[in-house]
Enzyme design. Structure first.
Site, PDB file in Angstrom:
ATOM      1  CG  HIS B 132      -1.945   0.937   1.353  1.00  0.00           C
ATOM      2  ND1 HIS B 132      -1.729   2.264   1.629  1.00  0.00           N
ATOM      3  CD2 HIS B 132      -3.283   0.779   1.210  1.00  0.00           C
ATOM      4  CE1 HIS B 132      -2.907   2.889   1.646  1.00  0.00           C
ATOM      5  NE2 HIS B 132      -3.862   2.005   1.397  1.00  0.00           N
ATOM      6  CG  ASP B 209       0.313  -2.786   6.451  1.00  0.00           C
ATOM      7  OD1 ASP B 209      -0.679  -3.038   7.179  1.00  0.00           O
ATOM      8  OD2 ASP B 209       0.233  -2.150   5.389  1.00  0.00           O
ATOM      9  CD  GLN B 212      -6.662  -4.992   3.862  1.00  0.00           C
ATOM     10  OE1 GLN B 212      -7.608  -5.771   3.987  1.00  0.00           O
ATOM     11  NE2 GLN B 212      -6.838  -3.703   3.602  1.00  0.00           N
ATOM     12  CE  LYS B 235      -7.468  -1.013   5.937  1.00  0.00           C
ATOM     13  NZ  LYS B 235      -8.364  -0.358   4.973  1.00  0.00           N
ATOM     14  CB  CYS B 373      -3.583   3.005  -1.794  1.00  0.00           C
ATOM     15  SG  CYS B 373      -4.845   4.206  -1.465  1.00  0.00           S
TER      16      CYS B 373
END
Lengths: 135, 415
Positions: B132, B209, B212, B235, B373
């Site tokens: 991203h 990260d 997700q 999220k 993104c």
């Protein structure tokens, strides 16, 4: 110019279903005459968030004419409608023209508030061309 | 709450769980809403929504400093939430849990503190081709400031990382490796444990990260042995504007503060200021208190359903969705990794994703279209963007059928 806008509003009023309205917009876009390849360049690009429009204008006999293309079918239909309303007019008239058909065809919430299709950028660019040709 | 009353054969009753999400039960453009934009943000269960209103109705107060009753309640709830996050991630201590605004801030925080302190000219930072933008740009800024170089792990045609290429990029100049656990654009689950191990052998620290990953699977920071990890609350069924930066204690303690202000100080004078202990050192100003509380509630909620159950059900949705969408003529899926979360990115013939997005919306179906993104990744595949349908545990097979039906109608219009 109002007559053309009224005409467009009437055409769209024949549909009850939003999908049918979109189908009509897409068909209008398909009928837009092709834009010469040399105008499909960055200098003529109106960038929406997702869709691209290439817009070119020229003056002939004191009137302004627009030609355009887009990489998305729906945006191409929208620009075709804008051209139908604004092309062939006195550029001075275009500069201050308030478009009304977008409200009238029941698609405003879908078309105008989204930066993704760059509707306001398209109108802005069309008026900028008109302004340049008014001088 | 519906969750607790689940069960035939000990399996969650997904239809019943769905009733916990009031927003899903509405019509859009006259059609039943199908919400398939979960990778952008998740919807919120009643327990989370109620936690926020409960906070404002009963105990809204600034935390940590007030001596009065409401301040005590708010502080306790906020700090209890920090413990929940620590337990959820299996962190060593809640001191390693820093509340931030989201993953983007977590990455920027590490780049601006650890990065500025440790990166020098000639050093190298490694990211992947499928990150991203928020896991690219902060490192580019840091590299530009320090004269360091950003190296990129390439991906194959299926959207999987080329781990052998990664191993070649590692060397004694590598300082930081920052990778997503799960790709937001394609859903690929990366072999992060292997990536972390190799980075450590090369003497680099690793930022994961997990934005997700958190909604879909168990994330255990000790098992991964990552040095930093960030995720966003919104999220993972919590509210917007709250997220977490996990960091190993010894690293966080050595890092300079990120922002100056209240809360992050021990004492302030014009001769010099001393900073608070971690995690408060990184939490300047009044935080997003209700967001922090809601995050704890959201994590408890998904634990109650069971992360393994969620992963298994969402995998079923992924398989069903892949099969169903693949039967649409001209549809090609971008990202066909062996190991995927419940994300399907696709294109149909030469149709622009925007057109499909608009026409699906007309039929009540919310998907995401565009570059997600991830412009470098789109460049890798030679495309401008994709349509992305991303599933959560409250989604159903019937909704996938509705997506397919709506796509067929849209394609018909556009052809």
């Amino acid at each position: 110019m109002n007559e053309i806008e009224e005409e467009i509003i009437e055409e769209f009023s024949l549909f009850d279903d939003q999908m049918d309205r979109y189908e009509y917009i897409i068909d209008i876009g398909k009928k837009l005459p092709p834009l010469e390849a040399k105008f499909q360049a960055n200098d003529f690009l109106v960038q929406g968030c997702q869709s691209k429009v290439w817009l070119h204008a020229f003056a002939k006999d004191g009137r302004i004419f627009y030609e355009a293309d887009s990489n998305t079918a729906i945006t191409k239909g929208i620009i075709a409608l804008l051209i139908r309303v604004l092309s062939g007019r006195d550029p001075k008239e275009v500069v201050n023209y308030e478009l009304t058909f977008i409200d009238g065809i029941n698609l405003r919430s879908h078309l105008s508030s989204q930066r993704s299709n760059g509707l306001s950028s398209m109108i802005h660019r069309m008026k900028a061309y008109a302004s340049a040709f008014s001088k | 709450m519906a969750v607790s009353s689940s069960s035939k054969n000990n399996l969650p009753d997904w239809a019943y769980i769905r009733t916990d999400f009031p927003i899903l039960h509405q019509k859009i453009n006259g059609k039943k809403l199908v919400y398939f934009d979960n990778a952008a943000t998740s919807q919120k269960p009643l327990s989370v929504i109620n936690a926020v209103s409960d906070y404002y109705e009963r105990y809204n107060s600034n935390i940590h400093r007030g001596a009065h009753y409401l301040a005590q309640l708010a502080t306790e709830a906020y700090e209890r939430s920090r413990q929940t996050v620590a337990q959820h991630l299996n962190a060593n201590s809640e001191a390693e849990i820093n509340f931030v605004r989201g993953t983007t801030e977590a990455i920027n925080l590490v780049a601006s503190t650890y990065g500025r302190q440790n990166i020098k000219s000639g050093d190298e930072i490694i990211v992947t081709e499928m990150e991203h933008h928020s896991n690219i740009v902060p490192w580019q800024l840091l590299c530009a400031e320090k004269g360091a170089t950003l190296k990129v792990i390439p991906v194959n045609d299926k959207g999987e990382l080329l781990v052998e290429e990664y191993l070649k990029l590692l060397n004694n100049k590598t300082r930081i490796v920052s990778v997503a656990y799960v790709s937001n654009a394609l859903g690929t689950i990366h072999p992060v444990k292997e990536i972390i191990e190799a980075a450590h052998q090369a003497g680099a620290v690793v930022f994961i990260d997990a934005a997700q990953a958190m909604p879909h699977m168990k994330v255990d920071v000790q098992e991964l042995d990552c040095d930093f990890l960030g995720f966003s609350g919104h999220k993972v069924y919590a509210t917007t504007g709250i997220g977490v930066l996990y960091g190993k204690r010894e690293l966080l303690e050595k890092m300079p503060p990120y922002m100056g202000g209240g809360e992050m100080i021990k004492s302030v004078s014009f001769k010099g200021t001393t900073y608070n202990e971690i995690p408060y050192k990184f939490e300047a100003g009044t935080p997003n208190i209700e967001g922090g509380i809601a995050l704890g509630v959201a994590l408890n909620y998904i634990q109650l359903i069971g992360l393994d159950q969620i992963a298994a059900y969402e995998h079923e949705l992924l398989l069903y969705g892949t099969e169903t969408l693949s039967s649409i003529e001209g549809l090609r899926i971008i990202g066909t990794a062996e190991n995927k979360s419940s994300v399907i990115s696709f294109l149909i013939n030469n149709i622009h994703p925007y057109d499909l997005g608009v026409l699906l919306n007309e039929q009540g179906v919310a998907i995401r279209t565009g570059h997600h993104c991830c412009q470098p990744l789109m460049d890798r595949f030679g495309i401008e963007g994709t349509c992305r349908a991303s599933f959560a545990f409250y989604n159903t097979r019937e909704e996938i059928d509705q997506l397919a039906e709506s796509l067929n109608r849209a394609v018909h219009l556009l052809s």
